[in-house]
Scaffold this active site. Structure first.
Site, mmCIF file in Angstrom:
data_model
loop_
_atom_site.group_PDB
_atom_site.id
_atom_site.type_symbol
_atom_site.label_atom_id
_atom_site.label_comp_id
_atom_site.label_asym_id
_atom_site.label_seq_id
_atom_site.Cartn_x
_atom_site.Cartn_y
_atom_site.Cartn_z
ATOM 1 N N ILE A 1 9.729 9.166 26.292
ATOM 2 C CA ILE A 1 9.040 8.094 27.001
ATOM 3 C C ILE A 1 7.569 8.244 26.651
ATOM 4 O O ILE A 1 7.010 9.337 26.722
ATOM 5 C CB ILE A 1 9.288 8.164 28.528
ATOM 6 C CG1 ILE A 1 8.586 7.009 29.248
ATOM 7 C CG2 ILE A 1 8.873 9.505 29.105
ATOM 8 C CD1 ILE A 1 8.922 6.933 30.741
ATOM 9 N N SER A 2 6.941 7.179 26.208
ATOM 10 C CA SER A 2 5.573 7.243 25.699
ATOM 11 C C SER A 2 4.579 7.613 26.794
ATOM 12 O O SER A 2 4.809 7.380 27.982
ATOM 13 C CB SER A 2 5.178 5.898 25.086
ATOM 14 O OG SER A 2 6.028 5.566 24.015
#
Length: 260
Positions: free
Chosen positions: A91-92
């Site tokens: 997840i960025s």
């Protein structure tokens, strides 16, 4: 993903908050145990100048990022860092997510293609930004992650706006095209032709373009008469976009062949 190496100028029109985390964002519930951590994250992003859009900051203050990461990482959910979500994906970092959404600038009522659904977090943020009347189509190539995203979007109340599809994101979803906005959360060597074709006149795409070890966040706009323009923003590092119009599954071998 690493943090961007370039910053942004703080928008002077953004109103200053009150001291600490007492800045009242709309739509927040005091009973949320992660509320204060989420507000601190949002305030840090605002003060950094990386994210200055009030709409994006408000969306990030509402969407519970801790419900889009595995339980063992929830204590780190509101740090500005990427986190593993399984299957070699992440997840960025919130700062990069917010920056992408600010550049994309989705509006209520618009139709958005989200390439690389991951755990569903960015799709939830997009849902906040296109409501009311909008629709988000999210593509994820890994079936297990697509199901994980569906579950997360269901429990957070966004499934009515977001549809998650398993497929090759580099091909887009022609059955629902054209799109007002396209966001790509994986790196491509060049803009995938199908995605450019599926962008509506007057539309915009944000995508990291470059090599697997460094990319530039690139904004691609299609003019009303169909011409395509590009401009660059900040340096980022995303996982490769695996697909027919991105990198191959054996992208490491493919990459080194280019540089031999």
């Amino acid at each position: 993903m690493k943090s961007p190496v370039a910053g942004a100028v703080l928008d002077p029109s953004t109103p200053p908050p009150t001291t600490g985390t007492s800045w009242r964002w709309p739509g927040l519930r005091d009973a949320d145990p992660y509320r204060e951590a989420r507000l601190r994250m949002v305030e840090q992003l605002r003060r950094s100048g990386l994210v200055t859009s009030r709409r994006v900051l408000e969306a990030m203050a509402r969407v519970p990022r801790h419900l889009f990461v595995p339980p063992e990482y929830r204590g780190m959910a509101y740090e500005d860092r990427p986190l593993p979500i399984g299957h070699g994906q992440t997840i960025s970092a919130p700062g990069v997510v917010g920056r992408m959404l600010q550049l994309l600038d989705p509006q209520p009522g618009e139709k958005v293609l989200d390439v690389g659904a991951g755990s569903g977090y960015q799709s939830a943020l997009l849902a906040e930004l296109v409501t009311p009347g909008g629709r988000v189509y999210a593509v994820e190539r890994i079936p297990e992650l697509a199901e994980y995203a569906r579950e997360n979007l269901e429990k957070t109340g966004y499934r009515g706006v977001v549809e998650v599809v398993v497929g090759d994101g580099s091909k887009g979803l022609p059955q629902h095209a054209p799109y007002h906005r396209i966001k790509v959360a994986a790196a491509a060597p060049k803009p995938p032709k199908p995605l450019v074709e599926q962008l509506a006149p007057g539309g915009r795409m944000v995508i990291p373009i470059g090599t697997p070890d460094l990319q530039i966040l690139t904004i691609i706009e299609k003019t009303p008469d169909g011409r395509v323009r590009e401009r660059r923003d900040i340096e980022v590092l995303f996982v490769p976009l695996i697909g027919e119009h991105g990198y191959r599954e054996d992208w490491r071998k493919q990459y080194w062949q280019w540089w031999r």
